[in-house]
Design a protein around this motif. Structure first.
Motif, PDB file in Angstrom:
ATOM      1  N   LEU A   1     -18.078   3.481  -6.327  1.00  0.00           N
ATOM      2  CA  LEU A   1     -16.662   3.474  -5.969  1.00  0.00           C
ATOM      3  C   LEU A   1     -15.794   2.617  -6.888  1.00  0.00           C
ATOM      4  N   LEU A   2     -16.293   1.498  -7.370  1.00  0.00           N
ATOM      5  CA  LEU A   2     -15.474   0.636  -8.212  1.00  0.00           C
ATOM      6  C   LEU A   2     -14.985   1.327  -9.487  1.00  0.00           C
ATOM      7  N   PRO A   3     -15.838   2.041 -10.214  1.00  0.00           N
ATOM      8  CA  PRO A   3     -15.327   2.756 -11.396  1.00  0.00           C
ATOM      9  C   PRO A   3     -14.302   3.837 -11.036  1.00  0.00           C
ATOM     10  N   GLN A   4     -14.457   4.455  -9.872  1.00  0.00           N
ATOM     11  CA  GLN A   4     -13.477   5.450  -9.436  1.00  0.00           C
ATOM     12  C   GLN A   4     -12.126   4.790  -9.190  1.00  0.00           C
ATOM     13  N   LEU A   5     -12.139   3.625  -8.565  1.00  0.00           N
ATOM     14  CA  LEU A   5     -10.896   2.900  -8.334  1.00  0.00           C
ATOM     15  C   LEU A   5     -10.248   2.507  -9.658  1.00  0.00           C
ATOM     16  N   ALA A   6     -11.050   2.108 -10.611  1.00  0.00           N
ATOM     17  CA  ALA A   6     -10.512   1.658 -11.897  1.00  0.00           C
ATOM     18  C   ALA A   6      -9.687   2.735 -12.598  1.00  0.00           C
ATOM     19  N   THR A   7      -9.979   3.994 -12.344  1.00  0.00           N
ATOM     20  CA  THR A   7      -9.230   5.062 -13.012  1.00  0.00           C
ATOM     21  C   THR A   7      -7.837   5.264 -12.437  1.00  0.00           C
ATOM     22  N   VAL A   8      -7.568   4.770 -11.213  1.00  0.00           N
ATOM     23  CA  VAL A   8      -6.268   4.989 -10.571  1.00  0.00           C
ATOM     24  C   VAL A   8      -5.577   3.699 -10.148  1.00  0.00           C
ATOM     25  N   ALA A   9      -6.230   2.556 -10.291  1.00  0.00           N
ATOM     26  CA  ALA A   9      -5.688   1.299  -9.784  1.00  0.00           C
ATOM     27  C   ALA A   9      -4.669   0.690 -10.732  1.00  0.00           C
ATOM     28  N   ASP A  10      -3.690   0.028 -10.129  1.00  0.00           N
ATOM     29  CA  ASP A  10      -2.783  -0.833 -10.869  1.00  0.00           C
ATOM     30  C   ASP A  10      -2.930  -2.233 -10.273  1.00  0.00           C
ATOM     31  N   THR A  11      -2.115  -3.155 -10.725  1.00  0.00           N
ATOM     32  CA  THR A  11      -2.228  -4.530 -10.248  1.00  0.00           C
ATOM     33  C   THR A  11      -2.054  -4.618  -8.737  1.00  0.00           C
ATOM     34  N   SER A  12      -1.101  -3.898  -8.210  1.00  0.00           N
ATOM     35  CA  SER A  12      -0.860  -3.907  -6.769  1.00  0.00           C
ATOM     36  C   SER A  12      -2.096  -3.446  -6.001  1.00  0.00           C
ATOM     37  N   ALA A  13      -2.748  -2.414  -6.495  1.00  0.00           N
ATOM     38  CA  ALA A  13      -3.950  -1.899  -5.835  1.00  0.00           C
ATOM     39  C   ALA A  13      -5.073  -2.934  -5.853  1.00  0.00           C
TER      40      ALA A  13
ATOM     41  N   ILE B   1     -14.278   1.330  -0.436  1.00  0.00           N
ATOM     42  CA  ILE B   1     -14.942   0.139  -0.969  1.00  0.00           C
ATOM     43  C   ILE B   1     -15.096  -0.906   0.122  1.00  0.00           C
ATOM     44  N   VAL B   2     -14.036  -1.142   0.876  1.00  0.00           N
ATOM     45  CA  VAL B   2     -14.096  -2.133   1.961  1.00  0.00           C
ATOM     46  C   VAL B   2     -15.172  -1.738   2.971  1.00  0.00           C
ATOM     47  N   ALA B   3     -15.251  -0.472   3.308  1.00  0.00           N
ATOM     48  CA  ALA B   3     -16.276  -0.009   4.249  1.00  0.00           C
ATOM     49  C   ALA B   3     -17.673  -0.222   3.664  1.00  0.00           C
TER      50      ALA B   3
ATOM     51  N   ALA C   1      -5.882   5.520  -4.863  1.00  0.00           N
ATOM     52  CA  ALA C   1      -6.283   4.111  -4.876  1.00  0.00           C
ATOM     53  C   ALA C   1      -6.471   3.607  -3.447  1.00  0.00           C
ATOM     54  N   VAL C   2      -5.553   3.980  -2.555  1.00  0.00           N
ATOM     55  CA  VAL C   2      -5.662   3.557  -1.156  1.00  0.00           C
ATOM     56  C   VAL C   2      -6.968   4.066  -0.557  1.00  0.00           C
ATOM     57  N   GLU C   3      -7.282   5.319  -0.809  1.00  0.00           N
ATOM     58  CA  GLU C   3      -8.526   5.892  -0.280  1.00  0.00           C
ATOM     59  C   GLU C   3      -9.746   5.182  -0.865  1.00  0.00           C
TER      60      GLU C   3
ATOM     61  N   PRO D   1       0.803  -1.219   0.000  1.00  0.00           N
ATOM     62  CA  PRO D   1       0.000   0.000   0.000  1.00  0.00           C
ATOM     63  C   PRO D   1       0.834   1.266   0.000  1.00  0.00           C
ATOM     64  N   HIS D   2       2.019   1.244   0.598  1.00  0.00           N
ATOM     65  CA  HIS D   2       2.830   2.453   0.657  1.00  0.00           C
ATOM     66  C   HIS D   2       3.344   2.873  -0.719  1.00  0.00           C
ATOM     67  N   ARG D   3       3.281   1.995  -1.693  1.00  0.00           N
ATOM     68  CA  ARG D   3       3.719   2.327  -3.050  1.00  0.00           C
ATOM     69  C   ARG D   3       2.557   2.660  -3.975  1.00  0.00           C
ATOM     70  N   MET D   4       1.358   2.492  -3.468  1.00  0.00           N
ATOM     71  CA  MET D   4       0.182   2.734  -4.297  1.00  0.00           C
ATOM     72  C   MET D   4      -0.168   4.211  -4.339  1.00  0.00           C
TER      73      MET D   4
END
Length: 66
Positions: free
Chosen positions: A43-55, A28-30, A21-23, A14-17
């Motif tokens: 929230l899922l489409p919002q994550l998709a715009t900033v997520a990489d594999t690690s996220a 999403i978990v909440a 994406a972390v937010e 997470p420290h490299r994300m």
């Protein structure tokens, strides 16, 4: 219990994300924990715009452990 080979190949860091994406993952978990389907759909489409594999692996890990 055998370790998940995917988890071993792609450890989450997470420290490299991207902080966005972390937010998103935290939100999403909440939403999943609260059973808030409407928020998850937003929230899922919002994550998709900033997520990489690690996220994505971090999201998976958080959903499985929360």
């Amino acid at each position: 219990m055998r370790p998940d080979p995917v988890h071993l190949a792609f450890p989450t860091r997470p420290h490299r994300m991207d902080p966005r994406a972390v937010e998103s993952i935290e939100r999403i978990v909440a939403a999943v924990r609260d059973g808030d389907d409407a928020a998850i759909r937003i929230l899922l489409p919002q994550l998709a715009t900033v997520a990489d594999t690690s996220a994505l692996f971090h999201l998976r890990e958080q959903l499985l452990t929360q």
